[in-house]
Scaffold this active site. Structure first.
Site, PDB file in Angstrom:
ATOM      1  N   ASP A 193      13.150 -45.570 -44.543  1.00 49.93           N
ATOM      2  CA  ASP A 193      14.212 -46.345 -43.883  1.00 49.93           C
ATOM      3  C   ASP A 193      15.435 -46.402 -44.786  1.00 49.93           C
ATOM      4  O   ASP A 193      15.387 -46.985 -45.873  1.00 49.93           O
ATOM      5  CB  ASP A 193      13.671 -47.756 -43.588  1.00 49.93           C
ATOM      6  CG  ASP A 193      14.643 -48.629 -42.805  1.00 49.93           C
ATOM      7  OD1 ASP A 193      15.729 -48.139 -42.440  1.00 49.93           O
ATOM      8  OD2 ASP A 193      14.300 -49.803 -42.561  1.00 49.93           O
ATOM      9  N   HIS A 215      10.828 -54.902 -38.458  1.00 51.29           N
ATOM     10  CA  HIS A 215      11.003 -54.887 -39.912  1.00 51.29           C
ATOM     11  C   HIS A 215      11.571 -56.245 -40.314  1.00 51.29           C
ATOM     12  O   HIS A 215      12.754 -56.493 -40.124  1.00 51.29           O
ATOM     13  CB  HIS A 215      11.935 -53.719 -40.279  1.00 51.29           C
ATOM     14  CG  HIS A 215      12.300 -53.659 -41.717  1.00 51.29           C
ATOM     15  ND1 HIS A 215      13.305 -52.836 -42.195  1.00 51.29           N
ATOM     16  CD2 HIS A 215      11.804 -54.313 -42.808  1.00 51.29           C
ATOM     17  CE1 HIS A 215      13.396 -52.981 -43.504  1.00 51.29           C
ATOM     18  NE2 HIS A 215      12.512 -53.880 -43.901  1.00 51.29           N
ATOM     19  N   ASP A 266      15.361 -54.462 -36.781  1.00 51.89           N
ATOM     20  CA  ASP A 266      15.653 -55.047 -38.095  1.00 51.89           C
ATOM     21  C   ASP A 266      15.985 -56.533 -37.987  1.00 51.89           C
ATOM     22  O   ASP A 266      16.981 -56.899 -37.367  1.00 51.89           O
ATOM     23  CB  ASP A 266      16.842 -54.314 -38.737  1.00 51.89           C
ATOM     24  CG  ASP A 266      16.453 -52.946 -39.240  1.00 51.89           C
ATOM     25  OD1 ASP A 266      15.489 -52.848 -40.010  1.00 51.89           O
ATOM     26  OD2 ASP A 266      17.121 -51.951 -38.855  1.00 51.89           O
ATOM     27  N   MET A 307      13.022 -58.779 -42.653  1.00 57.87           N
ATOM     28  CA  MET A 307      13.704 -59.002 -43.925  1.00 57.87           C
ATOM     29  C   MET A 307      14.019 -60.490 -43.963  1.00 57.87           C
ATOM     30  O   MET A 307      15.184 -60.910 -43.884  1.00 57.87           O
ATOM     31  CB  MET A 307      14.964 -58.127 -44.011  1.00 57.87           C
ATOM     32  CG  MET A 307      14.624 -56.648 -44.191  1.00 57.87           C
ATOM     33  SD  MET A 307      15.990 -55.558 -43.776  1.00 57.87           S
ATOM     34  CE  MET A 307      15.689 -55.339 -42.026  1.00 57.87           C
ATOM     35  N   HIS A 337      12.944 -49.274 -33.840  1.00 55.32           N
ATOM     36  CA  HIS A 337      12.924 -50.007 -35.120  1.00 55.32           C
ATOM     37  C   HIS A 337      13.846 -51.213 -34.998  1.00 55.32           C
ATOM     38  O   HIS A 337      15.025 -51.078 -34.668  1.00 55.32           O
ATOM     39  CB  HIS A 337      13.367 -49.073 -36.244  1.00 55.32           C
ATOM     40  CG  HIS A 337      13.266 -49.683 -37.607  1.00 55.32           C
ATOM     41  ND1 HIS A 337      12.079 -49.765 -38.299  1.00 55.32           N
ATOM     42  CD2 HIS A 337      14.197 -50.239 -38.413  1.00 55.32           C
ATOM     43  CE1 HIS A 337      12.288 -50.338 -39.475  1.00 55.32           C
ATOM     44  NE2 HIS A 337      13.570 -50.647 -39.566  1.00 55.32           N
ATOM     45  N   SER A 381      17.000 -47.180 -35.391  1.00 52.88           N
ATOM     46  CA  SER A 381      17.198 -48.584 -35.736  1.00 52.88           C
ATOM     47  C   SER A 381      18.308 -49.138 -34.864  1.00 52.88           C
ATOM     48  O   SER A 381      19.456 -48.682 -34.930  1.00 52.88           O
ATOM     49  CB  SER A 381      17.597 -48.723 -37.206  1.00 52.88           C
ATOM     50  OG  SER A 381      18.199 -49.988 -37.394  1.00 52.88           O
ATOM     51  N   MET A 433      17.045 -59.806 -40.003  1.00 52.56           N
ATOM     52  CA  MET A 433      17.642 -60.260 -41.270  1.00 52.56           C
ATOM     53  C   MET A 433      18.021 -61.731 -41.149  1.00 52.56           C
ATOM     54  O   MET A 433      18.498 -62.170 -40.102  1.00 52.56           O
ATOM     55  CB  MET A 433      18.881 -59.424 -41.580  1.00 52.56           C
ATOM     56  CG  MET A 433      18.601 -57.929 -41.623  1.00 52.56           C
ATOM     57  SD  MET A 433      20.066 -57.027 -42.115  1.00 52.56           S
ATOM     58  CE  MET A 433      19.491 -55.331 -41.934  1.00 52.56           C
ATOM     59  N   MET A 473      11.787 -48.131 -48.549  1.00 50.92           N
ATOM     60  CA  MET A 473      13.232 -48.296 -48.360  1.00 50.92           C
ATOM     61  C   MET A 473      13.969 -47.301 -49.257  1.00 50.92           C
ATOM     62  O   MET A 473      13.738 -47.252 -50.465  1.00 50.92           O
ATOM     63  CB  MET A 473      13.682 -49.714 -48.751  1.00 50.92           C
ATOM     64  CG  MET A 473      13.177 -50.842 -47.866  1.00 50.92           C
ATOM     65  SD  MET A 473      13.602 -50.702 -46.121  1.00 50.92           S
ATOM     66  CE  MET A 473      15.396 -50.703 -46.187  1.00 50.92           C
TER      67      MET A 473
HETATM   68  C1  DX5 Z   1      18.533 -51.638 -43.634  1.00 51.74           C
HETATM   69  C2  DX5 Z   1      17.667 -51.515 -42.401  1.00 51.74           C
HETATM   70  C3  DX5 Z   1      17.680 -50.172 -41.794  1.00 51.74           C
HETATM   71  C4  DX5 Z   1      19.027 -49.678 -41.335  1.00 51.74           C
HETATM   72  C5  DX5 Z   1      19.051 -48.195 -41.513  1.00 51.74           C
HETATM   73  O1  DX5 Z   1      18.261 -52.839 -44.263  1.00 51.74           O
HETATM   74  O2  DX5 Z   1      16.318 -51.824 -42.714  1.00 51.74           O
HETATM   75  O3  DX5 Z   1      16.701 -50.034 -40.778  1.00 51.74           O
HETATM   76  O4  DX5 Z   1      19.327 -49.998 -40.010  1.00 51.74           O
HETATM   77  O5  DX5 Z   1      20.312 -47.757 -41.201  1.00 51.74           O
HETATM   78  P1  DX5 Z   1      20.820 -46.299 -41.596  1.00 51.74           P
HETATM   79  O6  DX5 Z   1      19.913 -45.310 -40.943  1.00 51.74           O
HETATM   80  O7  DX5 Z   1      22.194 -46.298 -41.071  1.00 51.74           O
HETATM   81  O8  DX5 Z   1      20.748 -46.210 -43.109  1.00 51.74           O
HETATM   82 ZN    ZN Z   2      14.726 -51.354 -41.221  1.00 48.83          ZN
END
Ligand code: DX5
Ligand code: ZN
Length: 225
Positions: free
Chosen positions: A174, A65, A34, A67, A32, A7, A36, A136
């Site tokens: 994840d 991903h 993310d 969010m 990956h 990620s 947000m 998750m």
């Molecule tokens: C959290 C993200 C993850 C995050 C995971 O909301 O979706 O992808 O980056 O990070 P680690 O591996 O540090 O838990």
């Molecule tokens: Zn993620």
């Protein structure tokens, strides 16, 4: 058989391109990504412009991903920016089946994401249409949180449903994935492992081989399963 998906949330954003090519050179399989929005989750990260900028750097799949809420408006932008997989949270979409259709119409693989307290019944009528199910093991919004063990039971339940369906659907985990728990997570049924802080937090910034070491350590654990 097993895929490792760093990620980039935990990467050094001041040198993101290098951070991506280095993890792929170290043997990671998927990037990956993310996204947000400070609305669906309490954090704000990166969007289609960054996806487009990193696309030429690698042939590896970019696993977006989302969010974000709402979901649909931003899907075509990520497809155009070169995303291969686009996953979303069912709570963030008014019409789940429509969003899955939209992602596939844009030529991407579609994934549905389950928060720690999101029930699996969202799979009931759409499982056959999915290419990926993401469980998750932390509440979404931040890297570096601790793995929630209940996710193992959820993985087992989803593994069973995927196997019974006879479909090819990736089962991704994840949150809080580390060298010391990845084997147990694989035994519960995951085949695709997101790791942010475990990979990007490993070693010193100045050591160019640190990603080789951590990716190999994760793979060594997986080889014991
Ligand atoms: C959290 C993200 C993850 C995050 C995971 O909301 O979706 O992808 O980056 O990070 P680690 O591996 O540090 O838990
Ligand atoms: Zn993620």
């Amino acid at each position: 058989m097993y895929r490792i998906a760093p990620s980039i949330l935990s990467a050094n954003f001041a040198k993101l391109g290098e951070e991506i090519t280095n993890v792929i050179d170290a043997g990671a399989d998927i990037i990956h990504f993310d996204v947000m929005d400070n609305h669906y989750v309490p954090n704000l990260t990166i969007g289609p412009l960054v996806c487009e900028a990193i696309r030429p750097l690698t042939d590896a799949m970019i696993d977006v991903h989302l969010m974000v809420e709402p979901v649909d408006r931003i899907v075509p932008d990520f497809a155009k920016a070169g995303a291969n997989i686009i996953s979303f949270h069912p709570e963030a979409s008014r019409h789940i089946d429509r969003t899955i259709g939209l992602i596939k119409d844009q030529g991407c693989k579609a994934g549905l994401v389950f928060n720690p307290a999101t029930p699996l019944h969202y799979l009931d009528h759409v499982l056959d249409k999915l290419d990926l199910i993401l469980i998750m093991s932390v509440n979404p919004g931040f890297g570096g949180q601790a793995f929630i063990p209940e996710a193992l039971n959820k993985l087992k339940a989803v593994r069973k449903r995927i196997d019974e369906s006879g479909k090819t659907i990736l089962l991704e985990i994840d949150g809080g994935v580390k060298v010391d728990n990845i084997a147990e997570i694989a035994r519960a049924g995951a085949d695709t492992f997101v790791a942010g802080s475990a990979i990007y937090g490993a070693g010193k910034d100045s050591d160019p081989h640190r990603y080789d070491t951590i990716v190999s350590a994760l793979r060594a654990e997986l080889s014991k399963v």
